[in-house]
Design an enzyme around this catalytic site. Structure first.
Site, PDB file in Angstrom:
ATOM      1  N   GLU A  93       0.824  -1.209   0.000  1.00 38.44           N
ATOM      2  CA  GLU A  93       0.000   0.000   0.000  1.00 38.44           C
ATOM      3  C   GLU A  93       0.858   1.259   0.000  1.00 38.44           C
ATOM      4  O   GLU A  93       1.879   1.332   0.684  1.00 38.44           O
ATOM      5  CB  GLU A  93      -0.866   0.033   1.259  1.00 38.44           C
ATOM      6  N   CYS A 348      -3.274   1.114   8.378  1.00 44.66           N
ATOM      7  CA  CYS A 348      -2.104   0.380   7.924  1.00 44.66           C
ATOM      8  C   CYS A 348      -2.443  -1.045   7.490  1.00 44.66           C
ATOM      9  O   CYS A 348      -2.891  -1.849   8.287  1.00 44.66           O
ATOM     10  CB  CYS A 348      -1.150   0.370   9.120  1.00 44.66           C
TER      11      CYS A 348
HETATM   12  N1  SAH Z   1       5.973  -0.356  11.742  1.00 48.79           N
HETATM   13  C1  SAH Z   1       6.028   1.018  12.018  1.00 48.79           C
HETATM   14  C2  SAH Z   1       5.457   1.879  10.915  1.00 48.79           C
HETATM   15  C3  SAH Z   1       4.178   1.422  10.261  1.00 48.79           C
HETATM   16  S1  SAH Z   1       2.722   1.451  11.272  1.00 48.79           S
HETATM   17  C4  SAH Z   1       5.383   1.331  13.355  1.00 48.79           C
HETATM   18  O1  SAH Z   1       4.713   0.455  13.906  1.00 48.79           O
HETATM   19  O2  SAH Z   1       5.567   2.438  13.840  1.00 48.79           O
HETATM   20  C5  SAH Z   1       2.421   3.212  11.433  1.00 48.79           C
HETATM   21  C6  SAH Z   1       1.573   3.584  12.622  1.00 48.79           C
HETATM   22  O3  SAH Z   1       0.209   3.158  12.437  1.00 48.79           O
HETATM   23  C7  SAH Z   1       2.043   2.982  13.933  1.00 48.79           C
HETATM   24  O4  SAH Z   1       2.078   3.960  14.947  1.00 48.79           O
HETATM   25  C8  SAH Z   1       0.984   1.950  14.202  1.00 48.79           C
HETATM   26  O5  SAH Z   1       0.891   1.630  15.552  1.00 48.79           O
HETATM   27  C9  SAH Z   1      -0.249   2.616  13.654  1.00 48.79           C
HETATM   28  N2  SAH Z   1      -1.360   1.696  13.390  1.00 48.79           N
HETATM   29  C10 SAH Z   1      -1.302   0.476  12.848  1.00 48.79           C
HETATM   30  N3  SAH Z   1      -2.525  -0.079  12.762  1.00 48.79           N
HETATM   31  C11 SAH Z   1      -3.386   0.821  13.268  1.00 48.79           C
HETATM   32  C12 SAH Z   1      -4.793   0.848  13.452  1.00 48.79           C
HETATM   33  N4  SAH Z   1      -5.549  -0.193  13.111  1.00 48.79           N
HETATM   34  N5  SAH Z   1      -5.343   1.944  14.007  1.00 48.79           N
HETATM   35  C13 SAH Z   1      -4.569   3.008  14.351  1.00 48.79           C
HETATM   36  N6  SAH Z   1      -3.237   3.046  14.200  1.00 48.79           N
HETATM   37  C14 SAH Z   1      -2.643   1.966  13.667  1.00 48.79           C
HETATM   38 FE1  SF4 Z   2       4.340  -3.837  11.956  1.00 43.70          FE
HETATM   39 FE2  SF4 Z   2       3.299  -3.208  14.327  1.00 43.70          FE
HETATM   40 FE3  SF4 Z   2       3.992  -1.269  12.591  1.00 43.70          FE
HETATM   41 FE4  SF4 Z   2       1.875  -2.873  12.090  1.00 43.70          FE
HETATM   42  S1  SF4 Z   2       2.079  -1.412  13.757  1.00 43.70           S
HETATM   43  S2  SF4 Z   2       3.449  -2.280  10.641  1.00 43.70           S
HETATM   44  S3  SF4 Z   2       2.610  -4.846  12.963  1.00 43.70           S
HETATM   45  S4  SF4 Z   2       5.348  -2.767  13.611  1.00 43.70           S
END
Ligand code: SAH
Ligand code: SF4
Length: 373
Positions: A93, A348
């Protein structure tokens, strides 16, 4: 032999490749300009290159541009999400957000804060329970070129409306510090001042808290902004949401963060996904306030985007404001980020997850193009 993907090469590597073939730096500079200034995607269009060089490039290299497998817009027209298909058929994505853009975006006027949200892996190994990408598991790292082409894709879209790419967040699928070398190689290409020239201070790298990676960013004086996803302010609470918290307990993570702030002389952004009744209580806010008190920090509060694999619900506006107020009492600035585009499953990894399961698709697709064979 597998042809070289030109997008995988940083400038030094491109100069070295052409030198091996007997061409000087001048030719490498021309090629670089064609790739990252003129955004040409076919060597045949690079008419300022010598014909013999063009021939050699065509024979031994590729320019791997992903096919658009799906496009989806949020109802407010401010978030556009692309599902891009890579050469091996895997999909990732990439999102264009008119982040904090001018009200009424879509009126044709440029938005000053258009931001590309970029993926660094297919899936993710970290397994955060609320994250659609985490729920998918890990498939593979992206190559530098596969990271670069996402930014080029967004750049092309923005160029179509008279803008250029200025802001990037590595908050798409995957954990950038688990794919450290390829991520850094890609950022070197994207920030090169003779190319796309995205300013490093306009690039935010978000990590789940990979401690060795944070220390390496500090030691190598990487000039990007750092966001650390916290979600819990005690080990027990954090571990329930973020499995890698078992490997890197909070004490170790906070040590690395303080080290980063000292070495880089920069504040850190802390991400906190607000989940109703789980991590949005006043008690949790106090714990977070105490954890970050005195540190150069800014907290981004993101109400949960519900995912199929997790039954939490997002925190409402009142509880979010109360949480923010408690942080303010500890001198901590914070922002509640809007859950923009929730109607197109804009969290995400959620687009890919929905695409994987047509039954859940609910007709959210605006347009699905058949990927190139
Ligand atoms: N792996 C990295 C970057 C990608 S995720 C990380 O975890 O920081 C980017 C952000 O989106 C992160 O802060 C993650 O916790 C948040 N995120 C992922 N899934 C989410 C969801 N369903 N609702 C809200 N935030 C989410
Ligand atoms: Fe990976 Fe966690 Fe970031 Fe999702 S929130 S992309 S599982 S590190």
């Amino acid at each position: 032999m597998k042809p070289i993907n030109l997008y995988d090469l940083d400038k030094e590597a491109l100069i070295a490749l052409l030198a091996e073939w007997g061409y000087g730096r001048f030719h490498a500079a021309l090629l670089w300009e064609n790739l990252y200034r003129r955004h040409l995607t076919a060597v045949t269009d690079m008419t300022d290159l010598r014909p013999d060089l063009r021939q050699r490039l065509q024979a031994q290299t590729t320019l791997s541009v992903p096919a658009i497998a799906a496009v989806n817009d949020s109802s407010d027209g401010r978030t556009r999400k692309y599902l891009l298909q890579l050469a091996d058929g895997q999909t990732i994505e990439t999102v264009l957000m008119d982040f904090e853009g001018r009200e009424g975006a879509g009126d044709g006027r440029p938005s000053p804060r258009a931001t590309a949200c970029i993926s660094t892996q297919v899936g993710c190994a970290m397994g955060c329970v609320f994250c659609a990408t985490g729920q998918m598991g890990f498939t593979r790292h992206l190559t530098p070129g596969e990271i670069v082409v996402q930014a080029l894709h967004v750049q092309r879209v923005l160029a179509g409306r008279g803008e250029s790419l200025r802001n990037m967040v590595l908050m798409g699928m995957g954990e950038p510090l688990h794919n450290y070398d390829h991520t850094m190689a890609a950022l070197a290409i994207l920030t090169d001042h003779k190319g796309l020239a995205v300013a490093p201070k306009h690039i935010t790298l978000s990590t789940v808290g990979v401690v060795p990676g944070i220390r390496r960013l500090a030691d190598e004086q990487r000039p990007y902004r750092l966001a650390v996803s916290l979600h819990g302010a005690t080990d027990a609470e954090r571990q329930a949401l973020v499995p890698p918290a078992k490997r890197w307990p909070l004490a170790e993570l906070m040590d690395a963060c303080r080290y980063y702030v000292t070495q880089r002389k920069r504040r850190i952004f802390f991400e906190w996904t607000l989940i109703a009744g789980q991590n949005d209580t006043p008690q949790q806010a106090h714990a977070l306030g105490q954890l970050l008190h005195g540190m150069a920090a800014h907290v981004n509060l993101i109400p949960l985007n519900p995912t199929v694999g997790y039954d939490g619900t997002p925190t409402g506006a009142t509880a979010a404001r109360r949480f923010q107020q408690i942080l303010a009492d500890y001198g901590l600035p914070s922002t509640v980020r809007q859950r923009r585009g929730i109607d197109i499953a804009a969290g995400c990894g959620q687009l890919k997850a929905a695409r994987n399961d047509d039954a859940r698709n609910n007709g959210i697709w605006q347009r699905i193009e058949k990927p190139k064979a």
